[in-house]
Motif scaffolding. Structure first.
Motif, PDB file in Angstrom:
ATOM      1  N   GLN A 577     105.788  57.136  11.774  1.00  0.00           N
ATOM      2  CA  GLN A 577     105.997  56.915  10.341  1.00  0.00           C
ATOM      3  C   GLN A 577     105.739  55.445   9.990  1.00  0.00           C
ATOM      4  OE1 GLN A 577     106.964  59.588   8.283  1.00  0.00           O
ATOM      5  NE2 GLN A 577     106.334  58.178   6.684  1.00  0.00           N
ATOM      6  N   GLU A 578     106.186  54.526  10.838  1.00  0.00           N
ATOM      7  CA  GLU A 578     105.987  53.101  10.567  1.00  0.00           C
ATOM      8  C   GLU A 578     104.510  52.717  10.657  1.00  0.00           C
ATOM      9  OE1 GLU A 578     110.314  51.640  12.407  1.00  0.00           O
ATOM     10  OE2 GLU A 578     108.441  51.237  13.472  1.00  0.00           O
ATOM     11  N   LEU A 579     103.760  53.354  11.592  1.00  0.00           N
ATOM     12  CA  LEU A 579     102.356  53.012  11.753  1.00  0.00           C
ATOM     13  C   LEU A 579     101.492  53.535  10.607  1.00  0.00           C
ATOM     14  CD1 LEU A 579     101.905  53.632  15.588  1.00  0.00           C
ATOM     15  CD2 LEU A 579     101.845  51.425  14.415  1.00  0.00           C
ATOM     16  N   SER A 580     101.775  54.774  10.165  1.00  0.00           N
ATOM     17  CA  SER A 580     100.899  55.401   9.170  1.00  0.00           C
ATOM     18  C   SER A 580     101.337  55.153   7.744  1.00  0.00           C
ATOM     19  CB  SER A 580     100.836  56.906   9.423  1.00  0.00           C
ATOM     20  OG  SER A 580     102.131  57.475   9.261  1.00  0.00           O
ATOM     21  N   ASN A 581     102.625  55.023   7.542  1.00  0.00           N
ATOM     22  CA  ASN A 581     103.172  54.819   6.191  1.00  0.00           C
ATOM     23  C   ASN A 581     102.796  55.963   5.256  1.00  0.00           C
ATOM     24  OD1 ASN A 581     104.748  53.489   4.348  1.00  0.00           O
ATOM     25  ND2 ASN A 581     103.088  52.208   3.582  1.00  0.00           N
ATOM     26  N   ILE A 582     102.702  57.173   5.816  1.00  0.00           N
ATOM     27  CA  ILE A 582     102.448  58.375   5.009  1.00  0.00           C
ATOM     28  C   ILE A 582     103.506  59.413   5.364  1.00  0.00           C
ATOM     29  CG2 ILE A 582      99.955  57.968   4.849  1.00  0.00           C
ATOM     30  CD1 ILE A 582      99.591  60.059   7.035  1.00  0.00           C
ATOM     31  N   SER A 583     103.603  60.450   4.514  1.00  0.00           N
ATOM     32  CA  SER A 583     104.580  61.506   4.767  1.00  0.00           C
ATOM     33  C   SER A 583     104.088  62.391   5.902  1.00  0.00           C
ATOM     34  CB  SER A 583     104.789  62.343   3.497  1.00  0.00           C
ATOM     35  OG  SER A 583     105.706  63.381   3.750  1.00  0.00           O
ATOM     36  N   LEU A 584     104.911  62.524   6.939  1.00  0.00           N
ATOM     37  CA  LEU A 584     104.517  63.289   8.126  1.00  0.00           C
ATOM     38  C   LEU A 584     105.437  64.495   8.299  1.00  0.00           C
ATOM     39  CD1 LEU A 584     103.909  60.356  10.647  1.00  0.00           C
ATOM     40  CD2 LEU A 584     102.193  61.618   9.359  1.00  0.00           C
ATOM     41  N   VAL A 585     104.841  65.600   8.745  1.00  0.00           N
ATOM     42  CA  VAL A 585     105.585  66.820   9.069  1.00  0.00           C
ATOM     43  C   VAL A 585     105.695  66.901  10.580  1.00  0.00           C
ATOM     44  CG1 VAL A 585     105.674  69.329   8.874  1.00  0.00           C
ATOM     45  CG2 VAL A 585     104.714  67.960   7.009  1.00  0.00           C
ATOM     46  N   GLU A 586     106.873  67.229  11.077  1.00  0.00           N
ATOM     47  CA  GLU A 586     107.096  67.190  12.524  1.00  0.00           C
ATOM     48  C   GLU A 586     106.086  68.056  13.286  1.00  0.00           C
ATOM     49  OE1 GLU A 586     110.908  68.461  13.757  1.00  0.00           O
ATOM     50  OE2 GLU A 586     110.433  68.386  15.888  1.00  0.00           O
ATOM     51  N   GLY A 587     105.866  69.282  12.803  1.00  0.00           N
ATOM     52  CA  GLY A 587     104.979  70.175  13.529  1.00  0.00           C
ATOM     53  C   GLY A 587     103.535  69.715  13.542  1.00  0.00           C
ATOM     54  N   MET A 588     103.119  68.917  12.536  1.00  0.00           N
ATOM     55  CA  MET A 588     101.720  68.472  12.437  1.00  0.00           C
ATOM     56  C   MET A 588     101.631  66.945  12.535  1.00  0.00           C
ATOM     57  SD  MET A 588     100.468  70.948   9.352  1.00  0.00           S
ATOM     58  CE  MET A 588      98.781  70.390   9.536  1.00  0.00           C
ATOM     59  N   LEU A 589     102.573  66.298  13.178  1.00  0.00           N
ATOM     60  CA  LEU A 589     102.668  64.838  13.179  1.00  0.00           C
ATOM     61  C   LEU A 589     101.389  64.200  13.736  1.00  0.00           C
ATOM     62  CD1 LEU A 589     105.725  62.730  13.992  1.00  0.00           C
ATOM     63  CD2 LEU A 589     103.627  62.200  15.196  1.00  0.00           C
ATOM     64  N   PHE A 590     101.005  64.583  14.939  1.00  0.00           N
ATOM     65  CA  PHE A 590      99.841  63.946  15.544  1.00  0.00           C
ATOM     66  C   PHE A 590      98.552  64.412  14.897  1.00  0.00           C
ATOM     67  CE2 PHE A 590     102.766  62.578  18.777  1.00  0.00           C
ATOM     68  CZ  PHE A 590     102.197  61.422  19.276  1.00  0.00           C
ATOM     69  N   HIS A 591      98.525  65.639  14.385  1.00  0.00           N
ATOM     70  CA  HIS A 591      97.329  66.100  13.662  1.00  0.00           C
ATOM     71  C   HIS A 591      97.116  65.256  12.409  1.00  0.00           C
ATOM     72  CE1 HIS A 591      94.342  68.763  11.959  1.00  0.00           C
ATOM     73  NE2 HIS A 591      95.055  68.801  10.838  1.00  0.00           N
ATOM     74  N   GLN A 592      98.195  65.041  11.645  1.00  0.00           N
ATOM     75  CA  GLN A 592      98.082  64.213  10.448  1.00  0.00           C
ATOM     76  C   GLN A 592      97.741  62.769  10.820  1.00  0.00           C
ATOM     77  OE1 GLN A 592     102.056  65.270   8.971  1.00  0.00           O
ATOM     78  NE2 GLN A 592     101.078  66.008   7.100  1.00  0.00           N
ATOM     79  N   LEU A 593      98.365  62.275  11.885  1.00  0.00           N
ATOM     80  CA  LEU A 593      98.115  60.895  12.288  1.00  0.00           C
ATOM     81  C   LEU A 593      96.663  60.725  12.745  1.00  0.00           C
ATOM     82  CD1 LEU A 593      99.657  58.236  12.544  1.00  0.00           C
ATOM     83  CD2 LEU A 593     100.104  58.806  14.939  1.00  0.00           C
ATOM     84  N   ARG A 594      96.130  61.734  13.475  1.00  0.00           N
ATOM     85  CA  ARG A 594      94.743  61.650  13.922  1.00  0.00           C
ATOM     86  C   ARG A 594      93.791  61.689  12.738  1.00  0.00           C
ATOM     87  NH1 ARG A 594      94.925  65.543  16.783  1.00  0.00           N
ATOM     88  NH2 ARG A 594      95.474  64.612  18.777  1.00  0.00           N
ATOM     89  N   GLU A 595      94.084  62.601  11.785  1.00  0.00           N
ATOM     90  CA  GLU A 595      93.251  62.658  10.577  1.00  0.00           C
ATOM     91  C   GLU A 595      93.276  61.305   9.853  1.00  0.00           C
ATOM     92  OE1 GLU A 595      91.775  66.393  11.099  1.00  0.00           O
ATOM     93  OE2 GLU A 595      91.328  65.032   9.463  1.00  0.00           O
ATOM     94  N   PHE A 596      94.450  60.717   9.755  1.00  0.00           N
ATOM     95  CA  PHE A 596      94.580  59.408   9.099  1.00  0.00           C
ATOM     96  C   PHE A 596      93.787  58.351   9.868  1.00  0.00           C
ATOM     97  CE2 PHE A 596      96.500  56.197   6.534  1.00  0.00           C
ATOM     98  CZ  PHE A 596      96.773  55.118   7.359  1.00  0.00           C
TER      99      PHE A 596
END
Length: 905
Positions: A577-596
């Protein structure tokens, strides 16, 4: 044969409908009762005739009164267009064939067009549904061979039925160990008659001339029999030549056809090579268009994060595997914790304690073997004390009852003693009373001067004295009663002492029992068990307590691990959360982070490397142009090898080359069928069979004349000795021999035909069956996703499926879908093997409903390959099957009912 068009006048629910078909896959789609099976039956009815009214197959006569029947337009094996029309008329309907030159024909020409196939033969190979894909595991090698025989050669189905009929009739004529067959009966009759005749003929030796002629007749009859055998052998050779003659004619035709295309050449694997080059060329052109489009696009992208932040995100993505492992571990621990807790609650419920109140005490309780042995000893001692206490109580009760009885006896003795004392007192009163009576008697006698009164007083004293005497006797027993009373007192004291001792023992036992019960109760209270237990239940109870303690240790360990896993997950989530500063969902955390990460990286790279990308695109365009030039040169080289100049000519050359290969393959098959048998087209003429039958008839007539002459001579010989019995016996014997000869000849003819048919079947089994099984194995291997390597016949004649590991399965042991795939493989292999002899369309009525998604895809791919050589008619009620073939022709059956009188393209 290719079906081009169906025109239904009136058949079932369809009226005045035309359906156009293509060469390839035709899909008839419709819901249940839409009329798909009706169209399938229409094709079979028009080709093979309407069934009888009492047959099991439905006639599908229209209920509305429309004209019954229709027509089918086909292309025959030579490419000529023929229209087959069948309408209501005689039993199977009136059929008319319309040829392109305007001529017409009937049933005979239709049978030739259908290669003499019956409806049963056609349905056995080219038309099948789900219900017909049953019983494959019961098909033996002989049955498969017969199927091939009846399907592979014109007229063989008739021979198969003839063979069965002849074998049956041979059994009715003769059996080696039989008694009922006609020849067996005739042999027995002739044997009995010969015995009787020999007895009679011994008396007729003087008639030698007649007997000599009879021997000559027998020799001539033997010669006629040999001539008949020779003619039968020639007739058998002719029948074999007649069967092989069409194959020889086909061989000559193939040789002539091969002469026209023998000079055609084509590059090895030319089509695949050309299409690969063509695909690459198209892909390069598409890529060029995309590259040119990219050059026209200018992307202005501002960085949102620094390169250092992007690198931190990339480094953090390395924790993805750990993240998924932690989540999986958390789920696993939670499930194991839930299962262990549930099992622990079940154990507590079985023990019969309250879970919330007793768990802590049970976990902390001492459940050692020493504690278990101690409690078992207490309970056993408690039971022993119970037994001793019951025995002492029963003994106390007996002594108490004895004491009560003793007390009653003492009471009776005392009462008896008191009665004796009263009797002593009565004795004194009695003497006083006697004295008073005497005094009064004498006083009154004196005063009255009447001595009678004194006498009466004396008389009265007599009875009184007797009473006093009885009282005296009683008084003598008083001493005995007192002695008995003293004895009773002594016994009573003894019983009282015993009762007191028993009461003291019972009190001691009860005190010991209460002490033991207190000890047991303390233990049960420790484990919160309120009910008394049997010693036999203690081992099970301690086992369950130990299991509960082990489960509690596991639960505590799981909770520790679960806390560590959750803590690590929360830490990773917070860091993300601190690295991306976007809203993250636990089940898709790394998927969202990778997309970002990818989006930000792309934006940074595109912003920094725009010029570099343009240069790379220019270089790529030049490289693609060089590739296009190379591909063009390779295609020109292929055209040169095929001796053509254009793509269309190249494909035409390929079809001619394929035709050449097909002709060569068919010629090889023809040579295999002929084997080493050398036959000529002119070895026999068409009248040979008639001539043989006429010669056989002539020989039979001559033999009958000799038999009649023999009977006549025998009769005359018997007349010479005027022995009617001998004459009758001889005539009867010759008659029976003649009858036996006729039956033997008939049996020999049946035997010759059966052996010829068996020889043909054996040749077919050796030459054609392996090819069909090889194709079926290939299809089965493909349909099952290479799960099975082979589909073969065992020496016992049963089918078995073999896996890669060599493991064998009988067909009955396979799943329903796999059995159907095996049967479909065999059906398709048969149809492909008969492509050159009977190129019929393949009709399938939804036979794949049991296939899973993967094997259905394999079946679709196989049908896609088969459509290049076969026309396929596929009937289905599954909507998704309309879209699996790109080039398939779809017929919406339901629209035929809604638009009567229309044409379906």
């Amino acid at each position: 044969m290719l079906i081009e068009k169906l025109h239904i006048y009136g058949f079932g629910k369809h009226e005045n409908v035309e359906i156009n078909l293509i060469d390839g896959i035709n899909v008839f789609f419709g819901e249940n009762e839409a009329g798909k099976s009706t169209i399938q039956q229409f094709i079979l009815h028009i080709l093979f005739g309407f069934p009888q009214r009492n047959a099991q197959v439905l006639r599908y006569e229209p209920k509305s009164g429309a004209k019954y029947g229709g027509r089918i337009q086909i292309l025959d094996d030579h490419g000529a267009r023929v229209v087959i029309e069948r309408v209501k008329g005689k039993a199977s309907g009136d059929v008319t064939l319309y040829f392109e030159d305007g001529t017409r024909a009937g049933e005979k020409e239709l049978a030739s067009l259908l290669h003499s196939y019956s409806r049963a033969d056609f349905e056995a190979i080219f038309s099948f549904s789900l219900l017909q894909l049953q019983g494959f595991e019961k098909m033996t090698e002989d049955e498969l061979t017969r199927t091939l025989l009846s399907s592979g050669t014109t007229g063989m189905d008739t021979l198969s039925s003839v063979e069965a009929q002849f074998v049956k009739e041979m059994g009715e004529l003769f059996k080696p160990t039989g008694k009922k067959p006609l020849i067996n009966q005739k042999i027995e009759e002739v044997r009995e008659l010969e015995v009787e005749w020999k007895k009679l003929i011994e008396e007729a030796d003087k008639y030698e001339p007649s007997m000599q002629r009879l021997k000559e007749i027998d020799i001539e009859l033997e010669r006629f029999s040999e001539d008949e055998k020779a003619l039968s052998s020639q007739l058998q050779q002719y029948m074999q030549w007649k069967q092989l003659h069409p194959i020889k004619v086909k061989e000559v035709e193939l040789i002539h056809a091969l002469e026209t295309v023998k000079n055609q050449t084509f590059p090895p694997d030319g089509i695949r090579r050309f299409e690969v080059i063509k695909d690459k060329e198209i892909n390069i052109k598409i890529e060029n268009e995309q590259l040119i489009g990219n050059l026209k696009v200018l992307i202005n992208n501002n960085e949102t994060i620094t390169v250092q932040q992007l690198e931190e995100i990339r480094s953090f993505l390395a924790y993805e595997t750990e993240w998924h492992e932690l989540r999986a571990k958390r789920i696993q621990i939670e499930e194991e914790h839930s299962n262990t807790l549930q099992s622990q609650m079940q154990q507590l419920a079985l023990v019969g304690v309250d879970w919330e109140k007793s768990l802590t005490h049970i976990v902390e309780a001492d459940v050692s073997i020493q504690q278990e042995d101690k409690l078992v000893s207490l309970l056993k001692k408690h039971e022993q004390l119970e037994s001793e206490l019951q025995q002492e109580s029963r003994l106390l009760q007996m002594k108490t009852e004895d004491l009560q009885q003793q007390q009653a006896r003492m009471t009776d003795a005392k009462r008896t003693s008191r009665t004796s004392s009263k009797k002593n007192e009565a004795q004194g009163i009695g003497f006083l009373f006697i004295g008073l009576i005497l005094i009064l008697g004498f006083v009154f006698s004196f005063l009255q001067s009447n001595w009678i009164i004194a006498l009466i007083a004396i008389i009265i004293c007599g009875p009184v004295y007797a009473g006093f005497y009885f009282i005296q006797k009683t008084m003598q027993k008083t001493n005995d009663i007192k002695a008995y009373e003293r004895l009773l007192v002594k016994e009573h004291q003894t019983l009282q002492d015993q009762v007191k001792q028993l009461e003291q023992a019972i009190n001691a036992l009860e005190q010991e029992k209460r002490r033991i019960e207190q000890g047991v109760q303390i233990f049960l209270t420790t484990y919160h068990i309120s009910e008394q237990l049997s010693p036999s239940l203690l081992p099970e109870l301690f086992n369950r307590f130990r299991k509960i303690q082990d489960q509690q240790i596991q639960l505590e360990h799981m909770e520790t691990n679960l806390y560590e896993v959750r803590s690590r997950l929360q830490k990773l989530e917070k860091q993300a959360q601190e690295l991306s500063n976007i809203s993250l969902v636990e089940g898709m955390l790394f998927h969202q982070l990778r997309e970002f990460y990818l989006s930000e990286k792309k934006r940074i790279e595109e912003s920094a490397n725009m010029d570099k990308q343009k240069k790379e695109i220019d270089v790529r365009l030049k490289e693609n142009q060089l590739l296009l030039n190379a591909y063009s040169e390779n295609m020109d080289l292929l055209f040169h090898e095929a001796k053509v100049e254009s793509e269309n000519d190249y494909y035409a050359a390929y079809h001619i080359y394929e035709q050449k290969l097909t002709l060569e393959k068919e010629l090889v098959q023809i040579e295999l069928q002929l084997g080493k048998k050398k036959i000529g087209l002119e070895d026999f003429d068409g009248n040979f069979e008639i001539k043989c039958n006429e010669n056989l008839k002539t020989l039979q007539e001559q033999r009958n004349k000799l038999v009649e002459e023999k009977a006549s001579l025998s009769y005359r010989s018997t007349k010479l000795i005027e022995d009617d019995e001998q004459s009758e016996k001889l005539q009867h014997l010759e008659q029976k021999k003649a009858e036996l000869q006729q039956l033997v000849k008939k049996w020999a003819a049946f035997k010759a035909v059966v052996e010829a048919i068996k020889q043909i079947m054996s040749q077919l089994k050796e030459e054609k069956l392996p090819e069909v099984l090889e194709s079926a194995q290939s299809y089965f291997h493909t349909l099952t996703g290479k799960a099975y390597e082979k589909l073969e016949l065992t020496p016992e004649g049963n089918f078995e499926a073999i896996k890669k590991t060599g493991q064998r399965f009988k067909i009955a042991e396979l799943s329903q879908a796999t059995k159907e795939q095996a049967y479909i493989s065999l059906r398709l292999a048969l149809a492909v093997s008969l492509k050159n002899k009977a190129p019929f369309p393949i009709i399938m009525d939804d036979p794949f409903v049991h296939f899973d998604r993967f094997r259905l895809q394999q079946m679709v791919q196989l049908m896609t390959e088969l459509q290049e050589q076969h026309q396929l008619l596929y009937f289905t009620c599954h909507e998704n099957m309309q879209y699996v073939w790109k080039d398939a022709h779809i017929v919406q059956v339901e629209t035929l009912l809604n638009e009567k009188g229309g044409i379906v393209q």
